[in-house]
Design a protein around this motif. Sequence first.
Motif: not given
Lengths: 105, 105, 105, 105, 105
Positions: A6, A9, A25, A38-39, A43, A51, A71-72
């Motif tokens: 990451v 943002e 992110r 998407t998170d 994080v 992810a 997606t994480i």
Amino acid sequence: MDIVRVVDELVCTRRVPGLGQASLRVVRSAQGALSVATDPVGVPVGRWVFATTGSAARLAMPDTTCMTDLTICGIIDHWDEGDGASPAAADEHRAPGKASGASKG
Amino acid sequence: MDIVRVVDELVCTRRVPGLGQASLRVVRSAQGALSVATDPVGVPVGRWVFATTGSAARLAMPDTTCMTDLTICGIIDHWDEGDGASPAAADEHRAPGKASGASKG
Amino acid sequence: MDIVRVVDELVCTRRVPGLGQASLRVVRSAQGALSVATDPVGVPVGRWVFATTGSAARLAMPDTTCMTDLTICGIIDHWDEGDGASPAAADEHRAPGKASGASKG
Amino acid sequence: MDIVRVVDELVCTRRVPGLGQASLRVVRSAQGALSVATDPVGVPVGRWVFATTGSAARLAMPDTTCMTDLTICGIIDHWDEGDGASPAAADEHRAPGKASGASKG
Amino acid sequence: MDIVRVVDELVCTRRVPGLGQASLRVVRSAQGALSVATDPVGVPVGRWVFATTGSAARLAMPDTTCMTDLTICGIIDHWDEGDGASPAAADEHRAPGKASGASKG
């Protein structure tokens, strides 16, 4: 699942409605490629995560109709690109003679 | 989701019927690869956007049966490939010693 | 969607039944990679087209059960790899100072 | 399906609930790229396996709602990157004159 | 669909149950990447084939619940990487002036 870090943002005022309340992110792969994920985990910037991609990315969201493709899923406890603690480096130590051209970015 | 820049509209007289009224844009990734994306947002040429791929691209369209595999989801507010405002460059400032072979196109 | 050029028809006598009457074309990307696409449009050899991938490729066929993962969606009216008429080249003219390592094959 | 080698287990304390009890492995491709795969087989570190991607990865899990996009499907009995026992090397022996630029990482 | 060559059969004693009776082949792309494909056609080693990916790979199998993501769809009648009989080479003969950096592996 992809292993990414990451890095920031994402600020995005004008967007399609289907993303809803999803936190976005900016993530970077070991090869330097940047993507948006998407998170649902929350994080901090700088952590390595994995992810999930494709249709599985929707299943990993609280709202499974969210139109994401990345997606994480979780924070990796120990991951250090560049020293011996990473699985890749450890593996190279175990079998140095077989690394025929494998390049780790 | 992928981070790409809108570089042009796509003129396409002869097409399959399933694309309907979708607006088509030519987008270019940071690595220089060109693709065609559907655009439900209305993005001016030159802006950086993020786009969703695969089956999620259909969900991001007003008509979810549109046969797209790449749909623009939102305009990134601040993104400048090449100076310190991009997340990648900021990240390199934070951890310069760990950039082992990462290449940002 | 991917931007590719039709380079040939594909002759394939022995095939699985699920492809049915679909017309098959060999297409080549700007990077030189060759693939096989189903063609519901009827494209002459040499034209640049855009093609949809994944599950959307089936929706673009008249028979949506056709087991394709790459379907030609439309013929691009003006596309010339290598001169200023392409969106990529035009974009480079607009912002030459930002082309940091972008490579157009 | 992709051919990868298991290089480590993945330790991940903080994760999304949808992964459930799935065992997670770090795998590395012949080109050196690292990914995370779910493992319903139980593979020792160091073995070469093949793994299925996308929506098929969910079907390969005992719980088909698991939000994975990469699942190990089986252990390859004989696979040795770097000597003549691998299919790639054997193939190069059969047709040396046709290897025009093919690069095996 | 991808254009690949069958280079070997895959011997795999320990596997997930969902693959059933599917015949497994090791295939190699023109760039040298190796993958595993299910083979409902019965292709001899050494032949060039095209294979479908993703969810379409399941539809190409006699048992559409088979957890594959790459299935051989047909044998290409004439394909010779390296001489003028391939579509890529023929295309280069037709338009030599436009091959700006295209690399055929």
